[in-house]
Design a protein around this motif. Structure first.
Motif, PDB file in Angstrom:
ATOM      1  N   UNK A 126       0.876  -1.070   0.003  1.00 14.95           N
ATOM      2  CA  UNK A 126      -0.096   0.010  -0.124  1.00 14.95           C
ATOM      3  C   UNK A 126       0.929   1.280   0.097  1.00 14.95           C
ATOM      4  N   UNK A 127       2.061   1.272   0.900  1.00  5.87           N
ATOM      5  CA  UNK A 127       2.684   2.375   0.902  1.00  5.87           C
ATOM      6  C   UNK A 127       3.315   2.719  -0.490  1.00  5.87           C
ATOM      7  N   UNK A 128       3.896   1.548  -0.876  1.00  2.91           N
ATOM      8  CA  UNK A 128       4.707   1.897  -2.219  1.00  2.91           C
ATOM      9  C   UNK A 128       3.674   2.107  -3.588  1.00  2.91           C
ATOM     10  N   UNK A 129       2.655   1.836  -3.648  1.00  6.23           N
ATOM     11  CA  UNK A 129       1.553   1.966  -4.423  1.00  6.23           C
ATOM     12  C   UNK A 129       1.044   3.368  -4.595  1.00  6.23           C
ATOM     13  N   UNK A 130       1.067   4.163  -3.155  1.00  6.13           N
ATOM     14  CA  UNK A 130       0.438   5.299  -3.101  1.00  6.13           C
ATOM     15  C   UNK A 130       1.282   6.294  -2.757  1.00  6.13           C
ATOM     16  N   UNK A 131       2.598   6.064  -2.204  1.00  7.93           N
ATOM     17  CA  UNK A 131       3.414   7.243  -1.776  1.00  7.93           C
ATOM     18  C   UNK A 131       4.648   7.237  -2.661  1.00  7.93           C
ATOM     19  N   UNK A 132       5.465   8.426  -2.859  1.00  9.69           N
ATOM     20  CA  UNK A 132       6.639   8.480  -3.659  1.00  9.69           C
ATOM     21  C   UNK A 132       7.736   8.035  -2.525  1.00  9.69           C
ATOM     22  N   UNK A 133       8.852   7.510  -3.213  1.00  9.06           N
ATOM     23  CA  UNK A 133       9.946   7.073  -2.338  1.00  9.06           C
ATOM     24  C   UNK A 133      10.321   8.074  -1.306  1.00  9.06           C
ATOM     25  N   UNK A 134      10.693   9.284  -1.592  1.00 11.68           N
ATOM     26  CA  UNK A 134      10.846  10.201  -0.744  1.00 11.68           C
ATOM     27  C   UNK A 134       9.990  10.404   0.362  1.00 11.68           C
ATOM     28  N   UNK A 135       8.715  10.462   0.254  1.00 14.19           N
ATOM     29  CA  UNK A 135       7.827  10.366   1.221  1.00 14.19           C
ATOM     30  C   UNK A 135       7.954   9.292   2.354  1.00 14.19           C
ATOM     31  N   UNK A 136       8.208   8.155   1.590  1.00 14.13           N
ATOM     32  CA  UNK A 136       8.418   6.648   2.333  1.00 14.13           C
ATOM     33  C   UNK A 136       9.494   7.098   3.455  1.00 14.13           C
ATOM     34  N   UNK A 137      10.727   7.421   2.633  1.00 14.72           N
ATOM     35  CA  UNK A 137      11.925   7.654   3.416  1.00 14.72           C
ATOM     36  C   UNK A 137      11.890   8.706   4.512  1.00 14.72           C
ATOM     37  N   UNK A 138      11.055   9.871   4.279  1.00 14.09           N
ATOM     38  CA  UNK A 138      10.857  11.038   5.363  1.00 14.09           C
ATOM     39  C   UNK A 138      10.033  10.412   6.363  1.00 14.09           C
TER      40      UNK A 138
END
Length: 654
Positions: A126-138
């Motif tokens: 869900x995270x990978x399909x809905x958020x960009x990488x930078x947002x996940x890293x942040x």
């Protein structure tokens, strides 16, 4: 089947990213004065742009080298971990990506069941399909645990190095990046050697990924880091004030309950940390540590209602009871200015005369009596002016005024000044016998100080969320509630407590503290057997002080003087860098020189003269004649001149 799963994940929408965070409280100078940790967890949220590149590179190098290349799962790494575990016959190597760890931190516990792992995989997708990488890293960097109750890189940077995440050096970042693997094992506070070995591994990984050079690695390993000492807990700033701020945010600001519960708020308060320190200093040094006396102090800027300092008690650790906001105590003679304001509205002037003598008053249809007493049972046994009555704190004059106005008039006037505590139609109300609040009284005096405006007292000026969105901003409201001319006349009357020209059968009540003051000030003290008060102001600051015992123990003579001394020393200290501001009479107010003993215009022979202000048209018009013949005028002392011939002849024609 895989296609159906991916379709479900996408259609179910993005998962929420909100996590509980630390709320930060700021003083009026923008310094941090307190924090509120949700669930005991120290968390702050900062954007990726506000995190040092050293941290980002160190974290990726040790936690997930292919973070920007995979879709949430590193299958090659998973396979390698499985082989390693089989060879060792134990769980020896992890393979979780940054996204997987973030999913676990957001939504799951750390148990090792297959069910938990399946749900973790779902949230990872869900995270990978809905958020960009930078947002996940942040998100990962703001939620990962760095030991010692700190969650997120901002909290860790502050805890370990007293820095922001943006300021971390390569050496500092590489130490912190190693902690999440095992906070109890890699914390430099708990095991310096383990932390440094882990740092070496991280720097080597960063070198392999070309984030740093070999030379930078060697230089970094040579650095000696200095960690913040946590042997002594940080002292709380203004704990009683912060309690009121938290109540205000929770009850009065109409914030989204979910946002308040999640924390991460930036709460900007009215507190001046410098004034707060001075307030606490003067309370403690004046009373002394051994005394069981309690105290409360409130300082307000009368122009905007901002509470600049608040002392709710002597020791917050012993008692969280906030005497400044929760206690109700008899205010004594500090209640008299409301009475005399009402009198001015009904035709009294500073020169109004009443007899100061022992008097018994009848009330309630003559069924009851009341006999007030002056301090020490001293009376003028003569007429005194209203100006003297206030400065000397004559109780008989006050009760006479109260009875002449009608017992309901003072109650109605007190309500105009914002006194909402229950009052009663009693002759003794003029002497402040009904309990009121310290903050309530202090803010009421601010109406005199600002020329007649009711300005609600405030603890908070602004609240923002963790990304700076304004959730609340105070709007200054000012409502005129009393006449500005009468407000000024009353203010000048209250300067009389420091003016010994008003001495009569007793001395003015502020004589023992006037030497502390080096600027115009107005105020009124009040004392009962169990309470000592002083409330006073300049145009810039109004301060109320109360001294007493929680259980209503009788004050001795020395304790009864503390409130005035604390007030005077704090006011002078608080305003030492401010220009001395005077009280300026508004249009429609006139000042004339009077004889303070009788309130008449001073004649040339009056030995004592005092500038006194009146609402125009109410000033005295008669001159004092008491001293006209006591001292010959200069002309009468000179030799008489010989009369001219015409003047010698005139009597003959009469």
């Amino acid at each position: 089947m895989l296609g159906s799963l991916l379709m479900y994940v996408k259609l179910s929408g993005p998962p929420p990213l909100r996590v509980t965070q630390t709320t930060t409280f700021y003083g009026s100078d923008q310094s941090i004065i307190g924090e509120k940790h949700q669930n005991g967890q120290n968390r702050y949220w900062v954007g990726l742009d506000d995190i040092s590149e050293n941290v980002i590179h160190a974290t990726i190098a040790i936690e997930d080298r292919k973070f920007y290349d995979h879709n949430g799962f590193d299958f090659k790494r998973i396979a390698g971990a499985i082989i390693a575990d089989i060879k060792a016959m134990a769980k020896v190597q992890g393979a979780s990506t940054i996204t997987q760890q973030y999913a676990r931190n957001l939504y799951l516990g750390h148990d090792k069941t297959w069910k938990r792992k399946a749900v973790e995989a779902l949230y990872t997708m869900k995270l990978e399909m809905n958020y960009p990488k930078d947002k996940i890293l942040e998100g990962y960097l703001n939620t990962i645990y760095y030991g010692h109750g700190t969650y997120g890189i901002e909290a860790a940077a502050n805890y370990y190095f007293n820095k922001t995440a943006a300021e971390l050096t390569l050496a500092e970042a590489s130490i912190l990046a190693g902690i999440p693997k095992g906070p109890a094992y890699y914390s430099p506070y708990l095991n310096q050697e383990n932390a440094e070995n882990r740092q070496d591994i991280i720097l080597s990984s960063m070198e392999k990924m070309n984030f740093i050079t070999e030379a930078e690695k060697k230089d970094t390993l040579k650095e000696t880091l200095t960690f913040v000492s946590h042997d002594q807990p940080k002292e709380k700033v203004a704990p009683y004030f912060l309690d009121e701020v938290k109540k205000t945010v929770a009850q009065q600001l109409n914030l989204d309950p979910e946002a308040s519960e999640a924390g991460g708020l930036n709460i900007y308060t009215t507190l001046d940390p410098v004034l707060q320190e001075k307030a606490e200093k003067w309370v403690e040094t004046t009373i002394g540590k051994e005394s069981e006396l309690e105290a409360a102090l409130v300082a307000i800027d009368p122009r905007n209602g901002e509470i600049k300092a608040l002392v709710g008690g002597r020791d917050y650790q012993k008692s969280q009871y906030n005497r400044a906001t929760q206690a109700r105590r008899a205010p004594g003679s500090t209640f008299k200015p409301f009475l005399y304001y009402a009198a001015l509205q009904k035709g009294f002037t500073p020169s109004t005369l009443l007899r100061s003598e022992k008097t018994t008053f009848r009330y309630n249809d003559d069924k009851e009596t009341y006999t007030p007493h002056n301090y020490g049972n001293h009376y003028a046994n003569d007429f005194i002016t209203l100006a003297q009555a206030l400065a000397l704190s004559d109780n008989v004059f006050a009760v006479k005024t109260h009875m002449l106005l009608g017992l309901d008039e003072l109650i109605n006037t007190a309500k105009v000044f914002g006194i909402n505590s229950p009052l009663a139609e009693l002759p003794s109300l003029a002497l402040g016998t009904k309990p009121v609040g310290i903050l309530e009284m202090t803010n009421a005096y601010s109406i005199f100080a600002n020329g007649g405006f009711q300005v609600p007292p405030s603890f908070v000026t602004k609240v923002t969320d963790h990304v700076g969105n304004v959730l609340y901003e105070r709007e200054l409201t000012r409502e005129r509630v009393i006449d500005k001319k009468s407000a000024f006349v009353m203010t000048h009357l209250m300067t009389g407590m420091f003016d010994e020209n008003l001495n009569d059968y007793a001395g003015v009540t502020g004589a023992n503290i006037k030497n502390f003051l080096h600027r115009p000030a107005a105020g009124k003290s009040g004392t009962t057997s169990m309470d000592s008060w002083m409330i006073g102001f300049t145009p810039q600051l109004v301060t109320g002080v109360w001294i007493g015992y929680d259980q209503g123990k009788t004050l001795d003579n020395m304790s009864g003087k503390y409130a005035k001394k604390i007030w005077a020393q704090f006011m002078e200290d608080a305003l030492q860098d401010k220009p001395a501001a005077s009280f300026k009479p508004p249009k429609g107010v006139v000042g004339v020189m009077v004889n303070p003993d009788n309130g008449l215009l001073a004649s040339e022979g009056c030995p004592v003269q005092r500038l006194t202000y009146y609402i125009e048209g109410t000033e005295p018009t008669e001159y004092c004649e008491e001293h006209i013949h006591e001292e010959p005028l200069p002309e009468e002392k000179a030799p008489k001149k010989e009369k001219g011939w015409l003047k010698r002849l005139l009597p003959w024609f009469n």
